[in-house]
Write an enzyme that holds these catalytic residues in place. Structure first.
Site, PDB file in Angstrom:
ATOM      1  N   LYS A   1       0.847  -1.211   0.000  1.00  0.00           N
ATOM      2  CA  LYS A   1       0.000   0.000   0.000  1.00  0.00           C
ATOM      3  C   LYS A   1       0.874   1.250   0.000  1.00  0.00           C
ATOM      4  CE  LYS A   1      -1.787   1.446   4.050  1.00  0.00           C
ATOM      5  NZ  LYS A   1      -1.475   2.819   4.461  1.00  0.00           N
ATOM      6  N   ASN A   2       1.895   1.256   0.866  1.00  0.00           N
ATOM      7  CA  ASN A   2       2.678   2.481   1.061  1.00  0.00           C
ATOM      8  C   ASN A   2       3.725   2.711  -0.017  1.00  0.00           C
ATOM      9  OD1 ASN A   2       1.078   2.941   3.237  1.00  0.00           O
ATOM     10  ND2 ASN A   2       2.592   2.331   4.774  1.00  0.00           N
TER      11      ASN A   2
ATOM     12  N   ARG B   1      -5.014  10.414   4.899  1.00  0.00           N
ATOM     13  CA  ARG B   1      -4.004  11.451   5.091  1.00  0.00           C
ATOM     14  C   ARG B   1      -2.932  11.445   4.007  1.00  0.00           C
ATOM     15  NH1 ARG B   1      -0.788  10.996   7.590  1.00  0.00           N
ATOM     16  NH2 ARG B   1      -0.252  13.133   8.092  1.00  0.00           N
TER      17      ARG B   1
ATOM     18  N   CYS C   1      -5.146  11.450  13.076  1.00  0.00           N
ATOM     19  CA  CYS C   1      -5.916  10.207  12.990  1.00  0.00           C
ATOM     20  C   CYS C   1      -5.796   9.539  14.363  1.00  0.00           C
ATOM     21  CB  CYS C   1      -5.374   9.316  11.882  1.00  0.00           C
ATOM     22  SG  CYS C   1      -3.768   8.652  12.246  1.00  0.00           S
TER      23      CYS C   1
ATOM     24  N   ARG D   1      -0.156  13.588  13.425  1.00  0.00           N
ATOM     25  CA  ARG D   1       0.297  13.432  12.041  1.00  0.00           C
ATOM     26  C   ARG D   1       0.552  14.779  11.353  1.00  0.00           C
ATOM     27  NH1 ARG D   1      -1.222   8.312  10.425  1.00  0.00           N
ATOM     28  NH2 ARG D   1       0.476   8.412   8.936  1.00  0.00           N
TER      29      ARG D   1
ATOM     30  N   ASP E   1       4.504  -0.061  12.077  1.00  0.00           N
ATOM     31  CA  ASP E   1       3.273  -0.649  11.515  1.00  0.00           C
ATOM     32  C   ASP E   1       3.111  -2.113  11.880  1.00  0.00           C
ATOM     33  OD1 ASP E   1       3.273   1.253   8.392  1.00  0.00           O
ATOM     34  OD2 ASP E   1       2.816   1.780  10.458  1.00  0.00           O
TER      35      ASP E   1
ATOM     36  N   ARG F   1      -8.690  -0.816   4.621  1.00  0.00           N
ATOM     37  CA  ARG F   1      -7.883   0.270   4.051  1.00  0.00           C
ATOM     38  C   ARG F   1      -6.516  -0.247   3.630  1.00  0.00           C
ATOM     39  NH1 ARG F   1      -7.259   5.577   7.358  1.00  0.00           N
ATOM     40  NH2 ARG F   1      -5.905   5.782   5.546  1.00  0.00           N
TER      41      ARG F   1
HETATM   42  C1  EPZ Z   1       4.165   6.678   6.628  1.00  0.00           C
HETATM   43  O1  EPZ Z   1       3.363   7.656   7.264  1.00  0.00           O
HETATM   44  C2  EPZ Z   1       3.252   5.472   6.433  1.00  0.00           C
HETATM   45  N1  EPZ Z   1       2.136   5.842   5.558  1.00  0.00           N
HETATM   46  C3  EPZ Z   1       2.732   5.001   7.787  1.00  0.00           C
HETATM   47  O2  EPZ Z   1       1.932   3.835   7.565  1.00  0.00           O
HETATM   48  C4  EPZ Z   1       3.928   4.624   8.661  1.00  0.00           C
HETATM   49  O3  EPZ Z   1       3.469   4.230   9.937  1.00  0.00           O
HETATM   50  C5  EPZ Z   1       4.863   5.839   8.789  1.00  0.00           C
HETATM   51  O4  EPZ Z   1       5.262   6.289   7.480  1.00  0.00           O
HETATM   52  C6  EPZ Z   1       6.111   5.518   9.585  1.00  0.00           C
HETATM   53  O5  EPZ Z   1       6.807   4.471   8.970  1.00  0.00           O
HETATM   54  C7  EPZ Z   1       2.356   5.934   4.217  1.00  0.00           C
HETATM   55  O6  EPZ Z   1       3.460   5.715   3.733  1.00  0.00           O
HETATM   56  C8  EPZ Z   1       1.177   6.291   3.369  1.00  0.00           C
HETATM   57  P1  EPZ Z   1       6.147   9.912   8.888  1.00  0.00           P
HETATM   58  P2  EPZ Z   1       3.915   9.182   7.371  1.00  0.00           P
HETATM   59  O7  EPZ Z   1       6.020  11.221   8.205  1.00  0.00           O
HETATM   60  O8  EPZ Z   1       4.772   9.496   6.225  1.00  0.00           O
HETATM   61  C9  EPZ Z   1       6.438  13.035  12.398  1.00  0.00           C
HETATM   62  C10 EPZ Z   1       0.057   2.453   7.786  1.00  0.00           C
HETATM   63  O9  EPZ Z   1      -0.428   1.850   8.754  1.00  0.00           O
HETATM   64  N2  EPZ Z   1       6.267  14.063  11.370  1.00  0.00           N
HETATM   65  O10 EPZ Z   1       7.295   9.022   8.523  1.00  0.00           O
HETATM   66  O11 EPZ Z   1       2.736  10.041   7.642  1.00  0.00           O
HETATM   67  C11 EPZ Z   1       5.192  12.178  12.584  1.00  0.00           C
HETATM   68  O12 EPZ Z   1       4.275  12.802  13.482  1.00  0.00           O
HETATM   69  C12 EPZ Z   1       0.554   3.876   7.950  1.00  0.00           C
HETATM   70  O13 EPZ Z   1       0.204   1.957   6.629  1.00  0.00           O
HETATM   71  C13 EPZ Z   1       6.311  15.399  11.741  1.00  0.00           C
HETATM   72  O14 EPZ Z   1       6.468  15.731  12.918  1.00  0.00           O
HETATM   73  O15 EPZ Z   1       4.799   9.083   8.670  1.00  0.00           O
HETATM   74  C14 EPZ Z   1       5.744  10.894  13.138  1.00  0.00           C
HETATM   75  O16 EPZ Z   1       5.950  11.044  14.532  1.00  0.00           O
HETATM   76  C15 EPZ Z   1       0.318   4.386   9.352  1.00  0.00           C
HETATM   77  N3  EPZ Z   1       6.174  16.346  10.776  1.00  0.00           N
HETATM   78  C16 EPZ Z   1       7.113  10.778  12.466  1.00  0.00           C
HETATM   79  O17 EPZ Z   1       7.423  12.098  11.978  1.00  0.00           O
HETATM   80  C17 EPZ Z   1       6.002  16.020   9.446  1.00  0.00           C
HETATM   81  O18 EPZ Z   1       5.912  16.942   8.598  1.00  0.00           O
HETATM   82  C18 EPZ Z   1       7.163   9.819  11.289  1.00  0.00           C
HETATM   83  O19 EPZ Z   1       6.083  10.143  10.461  1.00  0.00           O
HETATM   84  C19 EPZ Z   1       5.960  14.661   9.097  1.00  0.00           C
HETATM   85  C20 EPZ Z   1       6.101  13.700  10.065  1.00  0.00           C
END
Ligand code: EPZ
Length: 418
Positions: free
Chosen positions: A22-23, A92, A116, A121, A304, A397
């Site tokens: 998916k990702n 998102r 979420c 996020r 995840d 999803r």
């Molecule tokens: C991606 O989400 C994945 N989703 C998530 O999978 C996965 O859990 C996550 O990466 C971590 O591996 C997709 O790829 C569509 P991040 P993403 O930005 O990109 C903080 C699933 O179950 N952050 O790597 O949204 C954030 O709050 C989903 O398939 C900021 O602070 O995650 C988090 O603590 C859930 N500011 C950390 O970074 C930002 O601008 C990592 O988030 C962006 C992120």
């Protein structure tokens, strides 16, 4: 709302074939916006989130043709640049349209993705990086209004290695003026899959998979042909299921190099894992050892799979500490697992799991995508009746026909349309 009903106690045996990730599929579909023409993607999973991004992009003028797991995309007629709140709030990852729309049209109006269940996020790192690339943005009535005369390369350092942040900036940078250097970039395999696709489109990218990605802007890109990597989180879910049920399953198509942290932890739990060219075989032990985990960015243990691993620890010998370092609220599955007899104590971002001899069947409620998988795993081993998992629209999803795949491996599991 459908529910899934499980009569626990069966060992899983046989072969399961993974779906595409998916990702990896979501950013690849978004990247097709970067240039007109007919794109061809292979290995697209049949998931709610994929339907959602297709719906949002079709409103921008993109047309899609599905053929099994192949997806043909035509992006010649993009005439809109707005992704509306009513759709973005359901997924998102729509934020991934920001970079490509700015690169293609110089404009984008994307609803600010809300939080979420698992956390706030934020997308501040995406926006900060785009501002450094010459994008003017302002937040207006919940929408990110962004525009630029010309994206320009920049030296960007991510305070946190954000996965979709890295993907968004890669897509914005491929046609920018000059060089973009992304430091503290995310290293997940899905980043490499996107980089492969962008290179197939004519982009100049190097360093993907490391923490520093260098992108030289080019003038022209060409329609993509790209296959999507197998879903490592689905693979890990099946591996944990085999470990929990004293199973013996072959996971076809998985990439062990995407799962090294998970393989190491499951071996420590007592599972026997054999790796082959086309996948791996995992056998569950008679007794499960308790093992501590701490979620980390790739190549660390993936957040995840934290909820799924917790279900495993609920029936292991001894106690394990599970530390969640990525998201601030990713223990929502704990209260539901406790309703099945699990002994779990939360202290901040750590959960102490004391293994029990067994879990008891119960009606439980899914709260987010990976929590729903965790409850299904618990149901596979729960005794004294049937476990009913409700609100499984969360599951749909991110998992393709999960109950059918488990049933094919011998589980007593079915979906009930409510
Ligand atoms: C991606 O989400 C994945 N989703 C998530 O999978 C996965 O859990 C996550 O990466 C971590 O591996 C997709 O790829 C569509 P991040 P993403 O930005 O990109 C903080 C699933 O179950 N952050 O790597 O949204 C954030 O709050 C989903 O398939 C900021 O602070 O995650 C988090 O603590 C859930 N500011 C950390 O970074 C930002 O601008 C990592 O988030 C962006 C992120």
């Amino acid at each position: 709302m459908d529910k899934i009903i499980i009569k626990g106690g069966k060992s899983l045996h046989g072969t399961v074939r993974l779906s595409g990730a998916k990702n990896a599929a979501l950013p690849a579909i978004a990247a097709s916006i970067l240039t007109g023409g007919a794109h061809q993607l292979q290995g697209i999973p049949k998931l709610k989130d994929i339907q959602t991004i297709k719906l949002i992009m079709s409103k921008l003028g993109v047309s899609f043709q599905e053929q099994g797991t192949d997806l043909a995309i035509n992006t010649d007629d993009i005439n809109e640049y707005e992704a509306s709140y009513d759709l973005v709030r359901t997924m998102r990852a729509s934020i991934l349209l920001l970079g490509p729309l700015l690169a293609r049209l110089g404009r984008a109006k994307i609803s600010m993705p809300g939080g979420c269940a698992i956390g706030a996020r934020p997308v501040n790192l995406h926006l900060k990086a785009l501002a450094m690339m010459g994008v003017d943005m302002h937040l207006d009535h919940g929408y990110i209004n962004a525009q630029t005369k010309r994206l320009k390369g920049a030296d960007i350092f991510f305070d946190i290695p954000t996965v979709t942040g890295t993907e968004n900036i890669m897509m914005a940078a491929v046609k920018a003026d000059g060089r973009t250097v992304l430091k503290n970039a995310a290293r997940e395999p899905e980043i490499g899959n996107l980089a492969d696709m962008l290179r197939n489109m004519g982009a100049q990218i190097q360093g993907d998979g490391s923490d520093t990605i260098i992108i030289e802007g080019v003038n022209d890109l060409y329609p993509a042909r790209q296959s999507i990597i197998p879903d490592r989180i689905e693979a890990g879910t099946f591996m944990i299921a085999s470990a929990m049920t004293r199973g013996d399953i072959m996971i076809e198509g998985c990439r062990p190099d995407h799962l090294s942290a998970v393989i190491e932890k499951l071996k420590a739990v007592g599972a026997k894992i054999n790796i082959f060219d086309h996948g791996l075989v995992i056998k569950g032990p008679d007794r499960l050892h308790s093992v501590d985990i701490k979620t980390m960015p790739f190549p660390g243990f993936p957040t995840d799979l934290q909820a799924q691993f917790m279900a495993l620890m609920c029936i292991a010998d001894g106690s394990s500490i599970i530390k969640e370092t990525i998201f601030e609220n990713r223990f929502i599955h704990v209260s539901e697992l406790k309703r099945m007899g699990a002994d779990i104590a939360i202290n901040g971002n750590q959960a102490l799991v004391r293994g029990q001899d067994r879990l008891l069947a119960a009606p439980v409620m899914a709260t987010d995508l990976r929590a729903s998988a965790s409850l299904i795993l618990a149901g596979l081993v729960a005794v004294d009746g049937r476990t009913e998992v409700s609100r499984i629209y969360h599951l749909d999803r991110g998992y393709e026909a999960l109950e059918e795949k488990f049933r094919a491996l011998g589980a007593d599991i079915r979906r009930e349309k409510v």
